[in-house]
Design a protein around this motif. Sequence first.
Motif, PDB file in Angstrom:
ATOM      1  N   ALA A  23      19.561 -35.103  18.773  1.00  9.00           N
ATOM      2  CA  ALA A  23      19.098 -35.313  17.396  1.00  9.00           C
ATOM      3  C   ALA A  23      20.147 -34.797  16.410  1.00  9.00           C
ATOM      4  CB  ALA A  23      17.775 -34.590  17.179  1.00  9.00           C
ATOM      5  N   ASP A  24      20.045 -35.270  15.175  1.00  9.96           N
ATOM      6  CA  ASP A  24      21.018 -34.849  14.168  1.00  9.96           C
ATOM      7  C   ASP A  24      20.880 -33.350  13.887  1.00  9.96           C
ATOM      8  OD1 ASP A  24      19.465 -34.720  11.229  1.00  9.96           O
ATOM      9  OD2 ASP A  24      18.543 -36.055  12.687  1.00  9.96           O
ATOM     10  N   CYS A  25      21.968 -32.751  13.466  1.00  9.07           N
ATOM     11  CA  CYS A  25      22.046 -31.295  13.265  1.00  9.07           C
ATOM     12  C   CYS A  25      21.020 -30.785  12.264  1.00  9.07           C
ATOM     13  CB  CYS A  25      23.447 -30.897  12.820  1.00  9.07           C
ATOM     14  SG  CYS A  25      24.678 -31.100  14.108  1.00  9.07           S
ATOM     15  N   SER A  26      20.747 -31.549  11.212  1.00 13.33           N
ATOM     16  CA  SER A  26      19.809 -31.065  10.195  1.00 13.33           C
ATOM     17  C   SER A  26      18.405 -30.887  10.775  1.00 13.33           C
ATOM     18  CB  SER A  26      19.785 -32.003   8.988  1.00 13.33           C
ATOM     19  OG  SER A  26      19.318 -33.287   9.360  1.00 13.33           O
ATOM     20  N   SER A  27      18.014 -31.746  11.695  1.00 10.12           N
ATOM     21  CA  SER A  27      16.705 -31.614  12.338  1.00 10.12           C
ATOM     22  C   SER A  27      16.662 -30.364  13.208  1.00 10.12           C
ATOM     23  CB  SER A  27      16.394 -32.838  13.201  1.00 10.12           C
ATOM     24  OG  SER A  27      16.293 -33.987  12.411  1.00 10.12           O
ATOM     25  N   VAL A  28      17.703 -30.162  13.986  1.00 15.00           N
ATOM     26  CA  VAL A  28      17.764 -28.992  14.862  1.00 15.00           C
ATOM     27  C   VAL A  28      17.799 -27.715  14.025  1.00 15.00           C
ATOM     28  CG1 VAL A  28      19.128 -27.811  16.632  1.00 15.00           C
ATOM     29  CG2 VAL A  28      18.872 -30.299  16.714  1.00 15.00           C
ATOM     30  N   GLU A  29      18.562 -27.713  12.944  1.00 15.72           N
ATOM     31  CA  GLU A  29      18.645 -26.533  12.072  1.00 15.72           C
ATOM     32  C   GLU A  29      17.304 -26.222  11.419  1.00 15.72           C
ATOM     33  OE1 GLU A  29      21.879 -27.478   9.448  1.00 15.72           O
ATOM     34  OE2 GLU A  29      23.379 -27.154  11.015  1.00 15.72           O
ATOM     35  N   ALA A  30      16.551 -27.242  11.039  1.00 17.93           N
ATOM     36  CA  ALA A  30      15.231 -27.026  10.441  1.00 17.93           C
ATOM     37  C   ALA A  30      14.291 -26.371  11.450  1.00 17.93           C
ATOM     38  CB  ALA A  30      14.655 -28.346   9.946  1.00 17.93           C
TER      39      ALA A  30
ATOM     40  N   GLN B 264      15.268 -24.543  14.059  1.00 18.67           N
ATOM     41  CA  GLN B 264      15.764 -23.182  14.274  1.00 18.67           C
ATOM     42  C   GLN B 264      15.315 -22.257  13.148  1.00 18.67           C
ATOM     43  OE1 GLN B 264      19.962 -24.022  14.713  1.00 18.67           O
ATOM     44  NE2 GLN B 264      19.829 -24.062  16.939  1.00 18.67           N
ATOM     45  N   ALA B 265      15.299 -22.746  11.923  1.00 18.91           N
ATOM     46  CA  ALA B 265      14.833 -21.945  10.790  1.00 18.91           C
ATOM     47  C   ALA B 265      13.353 -21.587  10.960  1.00 18.91           C
ATOM     48  CB  ALA B 265      15.067 -22.690   9.480  1.00 18.91           C
TER      49      ALA B 265
ATOM     50  N   LEU C 154      10.048 -28.204  20.636  1.00 20.67           N
ATOM     51  CA  LEU C 154      10.634 -29.276  19.838  1.00 20.67           C
ATOM     52  C   LEU C 154      12.159 -29.178  19.833  1.00 20.67           C
ATOM     53  CD1 LEU C 154      10.384 -31.718  18.000  1.00 20.67           C
ATOM     54  CD2 LEU C 154       9.999 -30.143  16.077  1.00 20.67           C
ATOM     55  N   GLU C 155      12.681 -27.967  19.715  1.00 28.65           N
ATOM     56  CA  GLU C 155      14.139 -27.798  19.724  1.00 28.65           C
ATOM     57  C   GLU C 155      14.745 -28.256  21.053  1.00 28.65           C
ATOM     58  OE1 GLU C 155      17.469 -24.430  18.640  1.00 28.65           O
ATOM     59  OE2 GLU C 155      15.588 -23.757  19.516  1.00 28.65           O
ATOM     60  N   ARG C 156      14.102 -27.932  22.147  1.00 32.71           N
ATOM     61  CA  ARG C 156      14.592 -28.360  23.464  1.00 32.71           C
ATOM     62  C   ARG C 156      14.624 -29.888  23.551  1.00 32.71           C
ATOM     63  NH1 ARG C 156      13.822 -24.027  27.568  1.00 32.71           N
ATOM     64  NH2 ARG C 156      13.199 -22.203  26.369  1.00 32.71           N
ATOM     65  N   PHE C 157      13.565 -30.511  23.043  1.00 30.60           N
ATOM     66  CA  PHE C 157      13.500 -31.968  23.063  1.00 30.60           C
ATOM     67  C   PHE C 157      14.570 -32.574  22.154  1.00 30.60           C
ATOM     68  CE2 PHE C 157      11.780 -36.036  21.508  1.00 30.60           C
ATOM     69  CZ  PHE C 157      11.699 -36.709  22.717  1.00 30.60           C
ATOM     70  N   LEU C 158      14.758 -32.006  20.977  1.00 32.08           N
ATOM     71  CA  LEU C 158      15.770 -32.523  20.049  1.00 32.08           C
ATOM     72  C   LEU C 158      17.169 -32.412  20.659  1.00 32.08           C
ATOM     73  CD1 LEU C 158      14.473 -31.178  16.618  1.00 32.08           C
ATOM     74  CD2 LEU C 158      14.337 -33.520  17.501  1.00 32.08           C
ATOM     75  N   ASP C 159      17.428 -31.315  21.370  1.00 34.31           N
ATOM     76  CA  ASP C 159      18.717 -31.173  22.063  1.00 34.31           C
ATOM     77  C   ASP C 159      18.869 -32.264  23.126  1.00 34.31           C
ATOM     78  OD1 ASP C 159      19.525 -28.984  20.570  1.00 34.31           O
ATOM     79  OD2 ASP C 159      18.855 -27.516  22.055  1.00 34.31           O
TER      80      ASP C 159
ATOM     81  N   LYS D 196      24.415 -15.890  22.480  1.00 38.87           N
ATOM     82  CA  LYS D 196      24.181 -15.300  21.155  1.00 38.87           C
ATOM     83  C   LYS D 196      23.211 -16.127  20.305  1.00 38.87           C
ATOM     84  CE  LYS D 196      27.131 -11.928  21.642  1.00 38.87           C
ATOM     85  NZ  LYS D 196      26.671 -10.626  22.010  1.00 38.87           N
ATOM     86  N   ASN D 197      22.919 -17.365  20.714  1.00 34.56           N
ATOM     87  CA  ASN D 197      21.970 -18.200  19.970  1.00 34.56           C
ATOM     88  C   ASN D 197      20.519 -17.827  20.251  1.00 34.56           C
ATOM     89  OD1 ASN D 197      23.950 -19.788  18.703  1.00 34.56           O
ATOM     90  ND2 ASN D 197      24.194 -20.967  20.577  1.00 34.56           N
ATOM     91  N   VAL D 198      20.273 -17.070  21.324  1.00 40.88           N
ATOM     92  CA  VAL D 198      18.924 -16.680  21.682  1.00 40.88           C
ATOM     93  C   VAL D 198      18.613 -15.360  20.981  1.00 40.88           C
ATOM     94  CG1 VAL D 198      17.372 -16.012  23.558  1.00 40.88           C
ATOM     95  CG2 VAL D 198      19.045 -17.827  23.909  1.00 40.88           C
ATOM     96  N   GLN D 199      17.635 -15.394  20.070  1.00 37.52           N
ATOM     97  CA  GLN D 199      17.213 -14.214  19.342  1.00 37.52           C
ATOM     98  C   GLN D 199      15.760 -13.925  19.678  1.00 37.52           C
ATOM     99  OE1 GLN D 199      17.914 -15.143  15.231  1.00 37.52           O
ATOM    100  NE2 GLN D 199      20.005 -14.373  15.347  1.00 37.52           N
ATOM    101  N   LEU D 200      15.460 -12.661  19.961  1.00 39.09           N
ATOM    102  CA  LEU D 200      14.106 -12.273  20.353  1.00 39.09           C
ATOM    103  C   LEU D 200      13.734 -10.955  19.675  1.00 39.09           C
ATOM    104  CD1 LEU D 200      14.691 -12.872  24.157  1.00 39.09           C
ATOM    105  CD2 LEU D 200      13.356 -14.335  22.655  1.00 39.09           C
ATOM    106  N   PRO D 201      12.456 -10.799  19.308  1.00 34.38           N
ATOM    107  CA  PRO D 201      12.040  -9.514  18.731  1.00 34.38           C
ATOM    108  C   PRO D 201      11.720  -8.513  19.835  1.00 34.38           C
ATOM    109  CG  PRO D 201      10.200 -11.026  18.747  1.00 34.38           C
ATOM    110  CD  PRO D 201      11.383 -11.779  19.274  1.00 34.38           C
ATOM    111  N   VAL D 202      11.972  -7.236  19.574  1.00 37.13           N
ATOM    112  CA  VAL D 202      11.552  -6.174  20.478  1.00 37.13           C
ATOM    113  C   VAL D 202      10.080  -5.914  20.173  1.00 37.13           C
ATOM    114  CG1 VAL D 202      11.890  -3.778  21.161  1.00 37.13           C
ATOM    115  CG2 VAL D 202      13.870  -5.180  20.559  1.00 37.13           C
ATOM    116  N   LEU D 203       9.218  -6.149  21.146  1.00 36.30           N
ATOM    117  CA  LEU D 203       7.770  -6.031  20.934  1.00 36.30           C
ATOM    118  C   LEU D 203       7.223  -4.692  21.387  1.00 36.30           C
ATOM    119  CD1 LEU D 203       6.682  -9.619  22.011  1.00 36.30           C
ATOM    120  CD2 LEU D 203       7.126  -8.763  19.713  1.00 36.30           C
ATOM    121  N   GLU D 204       7.829  -4.103  22.412  1.00 36.43           N
ATOM    122  CA  GLU D 204       7.389  -2.784  22.861  1.00 36.43           C
ATOM    123  C   GLU D 204       8.489  -2.100  23.616  1.00 36.43           C
ATOM    124  OE1 GLU D 204       4.334  -2.714  25.931  1.00 36.43           O
ATOM    125  OE2 GLU D 204       4.628  -4.840  26.258  1.00 36.43           O
TER     126      GLU D 204
END
Length: 172
Positions: free
Chosen positions: A103-110, A112-113, A94-99, A164-172
């Motif tokens: 789309a308005d920033c509030s939609s993208v921020e929601a 991202q949250a 959805l974020e890729r499509f909104l970009d 820096k916008n790409v955040q990922l968890p360390v899984l193993e």
Amino acid sequence: NLSDQWWDKHVLERLSFQQQRIVDEKKIANLRELDFAALLRVFDQNWYDLAEKIALPREARNWVKELQTVRNKWAHMAAEETPASEIYRDADTLERFLDLIDADCSSVEAVQAAKDTALAKMADRTATANASAATSVNDVPETPASGPAHLFKVGDVVTLRSDKNVQLPVLE
């Protein structure tokens, strides 16, 4: 810009029979009044005309198709909890499509949250699982005998140096 009769030819004629009936019943006369499913259908059904006019990237077609599935899944969801990994994947599409559609920033921020929350759940679940696995083996986590010291542990959330916008968890 697609046609002088864009509403009839590129919207109404491209909607499903049920969506057309809703447009008639509610006297819908512009795109802003259509629901998300109808908007995705209009975008999908007009893909080739739109892509030619505004130079859409090829992978964006996949996002539209995937979002149709995502929309249907969430609209008809069962009572069981959706895994965080699935929430993250849906939100990422959805974020890729909104970009793509600016789309308005509030939609993208929601969105991202929602992704951040899903990442945190994935990281927490993995850290908890690994902690219980480590304590069951003599209370000592397994580490390699040789090799570089580990900078990260399971459960940490890291960012890419290149973005820096790409955040990922360390899984193993």
